[in-house]
Design a protein around this motif. Structure first.
Motif, PDB file in Angstrom:
ATOM      1  N   ASP A 139       0.832  -1.209   0.000  1.00  0.00           N
ATOM      2  CA  ASP A 139       0.000   0.000   0.000  1.00  0.00           C
ATOM      3  C   ASP A 139       0.864   1.255   0.000  1.00  0.00           C
ATOM      4  O   ASP A 139       0.593   2.219  -0.727  1.00  0.00           O
ATOM      5  N   ASN A 142       2.609   1.803  -3.357  1.00  0.00           N
ATOM      6  CA  ASN A 142       1.674   2.401  -4.311  1.00  0.00           C
ATOM      7  C   ASN A 142       1.541   3.905  -4.074  1.00  0.00           C
ATOM      8  O   ASN A 142       1.561   4.699  -5.024  1.00  0.00           O
ATOM      9  N   ASN A 162      -6.848   4.107 -13.031  1.00  0.00           N
ATOM     10  CA  ASN A 162      -6.946   3.298 -11.813  1.00  0.00           C
ATOM     11  C   ASN A 162      -7.723   2.012 -12.051  1.00  0.00           C
ATOM     12  O   ASN A 162      -7.466   0.992 -11.414  1.00  0.00           O
ATOM     13  N   THR A 278      -0.832  -2.512  -5.787  1.00  0.00           N
ATOM     14  CA  THR A 278      -2.208  -2.596  -5.292  1.00  0.00           C
ATOM     15  C   THR A 278      -2.862  -3.899  -5.731  1.00  0.00           C
ATOM     16  O   THR A 278      -3.575  -4.548  -4.952  1.00  0.00           O
ATOM     17  N   ASN A 282      -4.160  -6.725  -3.004  1.00  0.00           N
ATOM     18  CA  ASN A 282      -5.580  -7.087  -2.949  1.00  0.00           C
ATOM     19  C   ASN A 282      -5.743  -8.601  -2.846  1.00  0.00           C
ATOM     20  O   ASN A 282      -6.569  -9.102  -2.073  1.00  0.00           O
ATOM     21  N   ASN A 379     -10.655   2.430   3.911  1.00  0.00           N
ATOM     22  CA  ASN A 379      -9.758   1.286   4.059  1.00  0.00           C
ATOM     23  C   ASN A 379     -10.388   0.172   4.890  1.00  0.00           C
ATOM     24  O   ASN A 379     -10.194  -1.019   4.603  1.00  0.00           O
ATOM     25  N   SER A 395     -11.943  -4.764  -6.172  1.00  0.00           N
ATOM     26  CA  SER A 395     -11.342  -3.901  -7.191  1.00  0.00           C
ATOM     27  C   SER A 395     -12.384  -3.472  -8.213  1.00  0.00           C
ATOM     28  O   SER A 395     -12.422  -2.309  -8.631  1.00  0.00           O
TER      29      SER A 395
END
Length: 492
Positions: A139, A142, A162, A278, A282, A379, A395
């Motif tokens: 994280d 990123n 994104n 990311t 995930n 988050n 995502s």
């Protein structure tokens, strides 16, 4: 495998993890199963709806701060963000612990709950600290890699860029988590790709040549005729916006600053590369959250603690000579103290030196405080969605956040002077990606054996164990029984 500490999963997580699937669900009375199904049907839509709105505002406010503090974007994300968001996280977790202690009467909910060796951290007891280190490292990487490039890219274009994280997350999940997707999932991902192209191509095409040529001619004619300054200024401003290719850089005051095409291109590539960490994290979060039924609140707190450390450890990236408007980054270890002092001056709303003009545009600290408030809950909800569903699903769900973010970016109330109206093509791109979300949800993701990957198991999902069906070595002669508790599992 012996179960971990006995705890009611419906009270173990703040965001409704009572929707978890027990290992002995088949033995439950039909009324109890019906109750769990009803709770689950409400929990996911409610959390997801809140997630969309909170994430959209989170991104708008961060973009606004990064525009104001463009010369100090990396410092913002390595020095300011980790400890400040962790303070917010601590307050949320403290409220959760107090609430649990009062409502359940369980005295384990005290200061000891914050211990890194908390036996309530998962259904299988304490977990290896290296897991939470991984959560936060990717994280933070990123955040650091995307920080220099974010101010160069309009918010409306950040949304489709994104969205490419979905492609990489699905790719990693296929091999790392052995997730298997169906036709509707691939169609949904394809629609996302086309929505990205739709939103970006219109920016690259720019206005028709006849419009740009006409504006340039009018601008020159008005200047020769000595027309009123107001009319000349309006035509001149319209001429500046008549650009083909990558959109020009606009500072926090709304002024266009011309950046070399190679520099702009590099920033777009860097922004795309930043989604890779990311995508991996995930999938990693999905595996560890489900594997041992990891407590969302506790993991949220400790990943934040490690992120503070990673923010300091990755701070030397601040000294990379990144391109920036008007030149390149000149920060170095020799200028450390001066740079930190200047960043704080900028953060409080004052230009630290004559070369920096954006800090006084608006108080960065005010919008950063608003961002932190939304970021901490985003988050937390993101972890819940990953655990309840999957990393790829979360995502995909973030796409709707980006869509709403694009809508908010049109208004100065949210995006400041860099706000810009969406074009018809960009509205089409947002609609297309929203349809992709609906298509993707027609069927559930499954594992190699055709079983759904959605849901949770009270004592942990042993499919993710090293020797389980979705583990590192599923064909081993060993079984998950070789890993009786969380500390027995490997780092990956």
């Amino acid at each position: 495998m012996p179960p971990g500490p006995n705890r009611d999963s419906s009270s173990a997580h703040m965001l409704g993890s009572g929707t978890s699937v027990s290992d002995s669900e088949e033995d439950l009375p039909s009324t109890e199963k019906s109750k769990q199904a009803k709770e689950g049907s409400y929990a996911v839509p409610l959390v997801f709806s809140a997630f969309i709105i909170i994430r959209a505002l989170d991104r708008v406010f961060l973009y606004r701060v990064q525009k104001t503090m463009a010369p100090y974007a990396s410092t913002l994300m390595s020095v300011y963000w980790p400890p400040m968001v962790q303070f917010m996280c601590f307050l949320v977790c403290l409220g959760y612990v107090v609430h649990q202690r009062i409502t359940t009467g369980d005295k384990q909910y005290g200061l000891g709950w914050f211990s890194p060796w908390n036996p309530m951290a998962s259904a299988q007891g304490p977990v290896p600290p290296s897991w939470l280190m991984q959560f936060s490292f990717w994280d933070q990487l990123n955040a650091m890699v995307s920080a220099p490039s974010s101010p160069f890219i309009p918010l409306v274009l950040q949304t489709p860029l994104n969205n490419t994280v979905v492609i990489w997350t699905a790719f990693i999940a296929y091999f790392y988590l052995k997730t298997r997707f169906k036709a509707v999932h691939y169609i949904g991902i394809a629609l996302i790709i086309f929505s990205c192209l739709s939103g970006v191509v219109v920016e690259l095409q720019g206005p028709p040549d006849v419009v740009c040529d006409g504006l340039r001619t009018a601008n020159a004619s008005l200047f020769d005729l000595g027309a009123s300054s107001n009319i000349t200024a309006q035509v001149s401003e319209a001429s500046k916006d008549c650009i083909k290719g990558l959109p020009p850089y606009k500072d926090a005051n709304g002024n266009i600053i011309y950046i070399p095409l190679a520099t702009l291109g590099l920033m777009y590539v860097l922004y795309l590369v930043a989604v890779l960490p990311t995508a991996f994290v995930n999938c990693y979060k999905q595996k560890k959250l489900k594997q041992v039924n990891l407590d969302i609140m506790w993991s949220f707190f400790w990943s934040g603690m490690w992120q503070v450390i990673w923010g300091v450890a990755l701070f030397p990236l601040e000294w990379v000579p990144w391109p920036k408007p008007g030149g390149h980054n000149t920060k170095s270890p020799a200028t450390l103290m001066t740079d930190l002092a200047d960043s704080w001056t900028c953060f409080t709303g004052t230009n630290p030196n004559p070369e920096v003009t954006t800090c006084s545009a608006e108080p960065a600290w005010l919008w950063f405080a608003a961002y932190l408030l939304f970021n901490v809950f985003f988050n937390l909800m993101f972890l819940w969605l990953i655990k309840r569903l999957s990393g790829t699903w979360a995502s995909i769900g973030s796409i709707l956040c980006g869509n709403l973010c694009g809508v908010f970016s049109q208004f100065k109330l949210f995006a400041g002077d860099s706000a810009a109206w969406l074009t018809m093509e960009q509205w089409n791109a947002l609609a297309l990606s929203s349809i992709a979300m609906a298509v993707y949800n027609v069927e559930e993701e499954v594992d190699v054996n055709g079983k759904t990957v959605y849901g949770e198991k009270e004592s942990g999902d042993h499919r993710y164990d090293a020797h389980g069906a979705l583990g590192i070595d599923p064909d081993s002669e060993f079984t998950s029984d070789e890993e009786p508790d969380a500390m027995s599992h490997g780092i990956l």
